[in-house]
Design an enzyme around this catalytic site. Structure first.
Site, short mmCIF file in Angstrom:
data_model
loop_
_atom_site.label_atom_id
_atom_site.label_comp_id
_atom_site.label_asym_id
_atom_site.label_seq_id
_atom_site.Cartn_x
_atom_site.Cartn_y
_atom_site.Cartn_z
N GLY A 16 0.75 -1.70 0.13
CA GLY A 16 0.20 -0.18 0.17
C GLY A 16 0.29 1.09 -0.63
O GLY A 16 0.49 2.06 -0.07
N SER A 17 2.13 1.12 -0.62
CA SER A 17 2.87 2.72 -0.47
C SER A 17 2.23 3.37 -1.32
O SER A 17 1.91 5.03 -0.85
CB SER A 17 3.93 1.91 -0.91
OG SER A 17 3.84 1.96 -1.97
N ASN A 18 1.54 3.58 -2.74
CA ASN A 18 1.06 3.96 -3.69
C ASN A 18 -0.31 4.33 -2.94
O ASN A 18 -0.51 5.62 -3.09
CB ASN A 18 0.44 3.29 -4.51
CG ASN A 18 1.42 3.33 -5.51
OD1 ASN A 18 2.56 3.82 -6.20
ND2 ASN A 18 2.35 2.12 -5.41
N MET A 94 -4.02 -7.19 -7.24
CA MET A 94 -3.20 -8.09 -8.26
C MET A 94 -4.33 -9.02 -8.62
O MET A 94 -4.43 -10.11 -8.78
CB MET A 94 -1.93 -9.36 -7.09
CG MET A 94 -1.01 -8.59 -6.54
SD MET A 94 -0.25 -7.06 -8.10
CE MET A 94 1.45 -7.30 -7.23
N LEU A 96 -6.95 -9.34 -11.61
CA LEU A 96 -8.13 -8.67 -13.24
C LEU A 96 -9.50 -8.51 -12.71
O LEU A 96 -9.66 -9.27 -11.75
CB LEU A 96 -8.03 -10.25 -14.19
CG LEU A 96 -6.66 -10.07 -15.31
CD1 LEU A 96 -7.00 -10.60 -16.58
CD2 LEU A 96 -6.73 -8.74 -16.17
N ILE A 97 -9.72 -7.87 -13.16
CA ILE A 97 -10.77 -6.81 -12.95
C ILE A 97 -12.37 -7.70 -13.92
O ILE A 97 -11.99 -7.66 -14.59
CB ILE A 97 -11.21 -5.23 -12.92
CG1 ILE A 97 -10.35 -4.89 -12.19
CG2 ILE A 97 -12.55 -5.01 -13.49
CD1 ILE A 97 -10.74 -4.35 -10.73
N ASN A 111 -5.48 2.30 -12.87
CA ASN A 111 -3.95 1.79 -12.35
C ASN A 111 -2.70 2.35 -12.87
O ASN A 111 -2.80 2.82 -13.39
CB ASN A 111 -4.88 -0.12 -13.17
CG ASN A 111 -3.53 -0.37 -12.59
OD1 ASN A 111 -3.38 -1.05 -11.52
ND2 ASN A 111 -2.62 -1.56 -13.05
N HIS A 113 0.81 0.32 -13.45
CA HIS A 113 1.82 -0.60 -13.76
C HIS A 113 3.27 -0.15 -13.93
O HIS A 113 3.93 0.57 -14.37
CB HIS A 113 1.66 -0.82 -14.61
CG HIS A 113 2.25 -2.17 -15.47
ND1 HIS A 113 1.72 -3.36 -14.75
CD2 HIS A 113 2.97 -2.66 -15.88
CE1 HIS A 113 2.37 -4.43 -14.94
NE2 HIS A 113 3.19 -3.72 -15.89
C1 GRF Z 1 3.33 -0.79 -7.63
O1 GRF Z 1 4.97 -1.82 -8.24
C2 GRF Z 1 1.84 -1.20 -8.21
O2 GRF Z 1 2.70 -0.30 -9.69
C3 GRF Z 1 1.74 -2.63 -8.76
O3 GRF Z 1 2.00 -2.78 -7.65
C4 GRF Z 1 2.90 -2.26 -6.99
C5 GRF Z 1 2.32 -1.98 -5.30
O4 GRF Z 1 3.10 -1.61 -4.71
N1 GRF Z 1 0.40 -2.77 -9.30
P1 GRF Z 1 2.41 -0.77 -3.03
O5 GRF Z 1 1.08 -1.82 -2.91
O6 GRF Z 1 1.60 0.39 -3.53
O7 GRF Z 1 3.08 -0.42 -2.00
#
Ligand code: GRF
Length: 194
Positions: A16-18, A94, A96-97, A111, A113
């Site tokens: 969940g860093s994003n 992780m 597919l929708i 999303n 990627h």
């Molecule tokens: C990220 O590299 C994103 O591009 C991919 O999954 C990873 C998720 O990382 N879809 P985080 O859980 O947000 O740290």
């Protein structure tokens, strides 16, 4: 989409860093939306801890607890509707929708990627690019369709692979770039009401 404050749900399976980068941008007023819900298909995902820390409602259930993916997505859709969600942001989700969600959120699922699509789609975008030996890879923000990382591209950022990079240092550079480009791109999209 009109000008009312957009109600967002974040779907994530892991660290969940994003999500963290996005919620910080929301809290700082850089993205004009309200994050109503975090959903994870992994009950022990660290992203749920992060949601708790930010006082964002969260919920989690696993696909294996349903008899089909359709039923799993129907349950998720029910919750999203109850929360009047306008936009789904995938942040390391992780799976597919499926059509159930795609049909309910046309051009409203986004999303990120960790490669320059259409190169290196799939689960191992960073590693695949590194092993291939490309000198430039990067990050792509895109709309989600029924394919694997195939939806229309919204934004990209390039990350160079230096001679002394190893997989670990490349991963760090990619994630750093993600944490900038994802909130920035969402701000541009959401703030102008698209
Ligand atoms: C990220 O590299 C994103 O591009 C991919 O999954 C990873 C998720 O990382 N879809 P985080 O859980 O947000 O740290």
């Amino acid at each position: 989409m009109g000008n009312s404050l957009k109600r967002v749900a974040v779907l994530a399976s892991g660290n969940g860093s994003n999500f963290e980068a996005i919620i910080q941008a929301v809290e700082e007023g850089r993205i004009n939306c309200s994050v109503e819900l975090v959903f994870s298909d992994k009950p022990d995902a660290y992203v749920l801890e992060r949601a708790k820390n930010h006082k964002i409602p969260f919920t989690s259930f696993m696909i294996k607890d349903f008899s089909s993916k359709l039923e799993y997505e129907q349950e998720l859709l029910k919750i999203l509707k109850e929360n009047q969600i306008d936009i789904l942001i995938l942040a390391g989700y992780m799976r597919l929708i499926g059509n159930e969600l795609l049909d309910a959120f046309p051009q409203r699922i986004i999303n990120i990627h960790p490669s320059l699509l259409p190169s290196f789609p799939g689960l191992h975008g960073i590693e695949d690019a590194f092993n291939y030996g490309v000198k430039y890879t990067g990050v792509t923000v895109h709309y989600v369709d029924s394919g694997i990382d195939t939806g229309k591209i919204i934004n990209q950022a390039v990350v160079d692979i230096a001679p002394d990079d190893d997989l670990e240092s490349l991963e760090a550079k990619i994630h750093q770039t993600e944490h900038i480009i994802y909130p920035d791109t969402l701000a541009k999209l959401i703030n102008k009401g698209e």
